[in-house]
Design a protein around this motif. Structure first.
Motif, PDB file in Angstrom:
ATOM      1  N   ARG A 129     -21.553  50.760 -26.249  1.00  0.00           N
ATOM      2  CA  ARG A 129     -21.490  51.037 -24.813  1.00  0.00           C
ATOM      3  C   ARG A 129     -22.870  51.024 -24.158  1.00  0.00           C
ATOM      4  O   ARG A 129     -22.963  51.057 -22.927  1.00  0.00           O
ATOM      5  CB  ARG A 129     -20.827  52.389 -24.569  1.00  0.00           C
ATOM      6  N   LEU A 130     -23.934  50.985 -24.957  1.00  0.00           N
ATOM      7  CA  LEU A 130     -25.292  50.990 -24.406  1.00  0.00           C
ATOM      8  C   LEU A 130     -25.866  49.571 -24.401  1.00  0.00           C
ATOM      9  O   LEU A 130     -25.888  48.902 -25.429  1.00  0.00           O
ATOM     10  CB  LEU A 130     -26.196  51.911 -25.210  1.00  0.00           C
ATOM     11  N   LEU A 131     -26.328  49.139 -23.241  1.00  0.00           N
ATOM     12  CA  LEU A 131     -26.936  47.817 -23.090  1.00  0.00           C
ATOM     13  C   LEU A 131     -28.454  47.978 -23.062  1.00  0.00           C
ATOM     14  O   LEU A 131     -28.987  48.683 -22.191  1.00  0.00           O
ATOM     15  CB  LEU A 131     -26.459  47.158 -21.795  1.00  0.00           C
ATOM     16  N   PRO A 132     -29.188  47.356 -23.992  1.00  0.00           N
ATOM     17  CA  PRO A 132     -30.649  47.494 -24.003  1.00  0.00           C
ATOM     18  C   PRO A 132     -31.277  46.903 -22.741  1.00  0.00           C
ATOM     19  O   PRO A 132     -30.803  45.899 -22.195  1.00  0.00           O
ATOM     20  CB  PRO A 132     -31.079  46.723 -25.257  1.00  0.00           C
ATOM     21  N   MET A 133     -32.359  47.528 -22.289  1.00  0.00           N
ATOM     22  CA  MET A 133     -33.095  47.045 -21.121  1.00  0.00           C
ATOM     23  C   MET A 133     -34.406  46.404 -21.554  1.00  0.00           C
ATOM     24  O   MET A 133     -34.918  46.677 -22.640  1.00  0.00           O
ATOM     25  CB  MET A 133     -33.374  48.212 -20.159  1.00  0.00           C
ATOM     26  N   HIS A 146     -37.608  52.894 -25.583  1.00  0.00           N
ATOM     27  CA  HIS A 146     -36.453  52.007 -25.741  1.00  0.00           C
ATOM     28  C   HIS A 146     -35.361  52.526 -24.806  1.00  0.00           C
ATOM     29  O   HIS A 146     -34.739  53.546 -25.078  1.00  0.00           O
ATOM     30  CB  HIS A 146     -35.984  52.014 -27.193  1.00  0.00           C
ATOM     31  N   ALA A 147     -35.121  51.824 -23.696  1.00  0.00           N
ATOM     32  CA  ALA A 147     -34.191  52.289 -22.672  1.00  0.00           C
ATOM     33  C   ALA A 147     -32.935  51.432 -22.674  1.00  0.00           C
ATOM     34  O   ALA A 147     -32.951  50.261 -23.069  1.00  0.00           O
ATOM     35  CB  ALA A 147     -34.850  52.254 -21.297  1.00  0.00           C
ATOM     36  N   GLY A 148     -31.838  52.042 -22.230  1.00  0.00           N
ATOM     37  CA  GLY A 148     -30.573  51.327 -22.163  1.00  0.00           C
ATOM     38  C   GLY A 148     -29.695  51.890 -21.066  1.00  0.00           C
ATOM     39  O   GLY A 148     -29.890  53.024 -20.608  1.00  0.00           O
TER      40      GLY A 148
END
Length: 227
Positions: A129-133, A146-148
């Motif tokens: 459910r987390l999309l990397p930015m 590391h953000a998402g």
């Protein structure tokens, strides 16, 4: 509503930290700040890895229980007592039951399925459910973050953008790891014009999210059902 983000040091990919809140710009999309430049080098950002504490705890508890019971029985036999009934029965069944027996095949299939499940848990990241930015450049210490974005939060942002388009009565947005599907109902204006505006608006919104891998956008527009 601003999308949720998870931040994690670059040197530790085992378990992400607690989720925080992303900064939002005036139009609902996450803001990156006027001084932040986005890394467009094409470098792929790693996905978030799940700690998978529940499967690990279950496997550990079952292993400790089974090994402890077996060790207790072996110590009891060494002390002069008879082996437990279940171990005598198990040894007898393993010695006398043929390999093509139904229960042997079923037991082997179950063990193989459990082993494959544990293997997949070990080699796959999880947290779909987390999309990397993308990582911003020109900011000290940004490479350690590391953000998402949560996919449900992204869907809410894109849906809010979609309903602002003239002629759109309602909209539904489904966000996947590689695709974004938007379905809208238009109660006035030409459908092709509404679709073109939605393509432009949602395409700009997806780009402004700063995802490491920009998903493909699919837009469908139709008239609301009569009655």
């Amino acid at each position: 509503m601003s999308p949720s983000t998870w931040r994690q040091p670059a040197g530790d990919s085992d378990a992400p930290s607690d989720p925080g809140q992303a900064a939002s710009s005036a139009d609902g999309a996450p803001g990156t700040g006027s001084a932040a430049a986005v890394d467009t080098s094409g470098r792929s950002e790693r996905r978030f890895w799940s700690a998978r504490r529940i499967p690990a705890a279950l496997v550990a508890l079952l292993s400790v229980a089974a090994i402890g019971l077996l060790l207790y029985d072996v110590v009891s036999v060494r002390a002069g007592r008879s082996a437990m009934r279940w171990r005598r029965r198990l040894a007898e069944e393993l010695a006398t039951r043929p390999l093509d027996d139904t229960w042997v095949i079923v037991g082997a299939a179950v063990a193989m399925a459990l082993g494959l499940w544990l293997f997949l848990l070990a080699v796959t990241p999880g947290l779909r459910r987390l999309l990397p930015m993308r990582q911003p450049t020109g900011i000290p210490g940004a490479e350690e973050v590391h953000a998402g974005l949560d996919r449900r939060a992204v869907a809410l942002v894109l849906r809010d953008r979609a309903v602002r388009v003239a002629g759109v009565r309602s909209a539904r947005v489904a966000v996947g790891r590689r695709k974004v599907k938007a379905r809208a109902e238009a109660h006035f204006r030409d459908l092709e014009e509404v679709r073109a505006d939605l393509d432009a608006t949602l395409g700009e919104a997806v780009t402004s999210l700063g995802l490491a891998r920009q998903p493909a956008l699919t837009v469908r527009v139709r008239r609301p059902k009569k009655g």
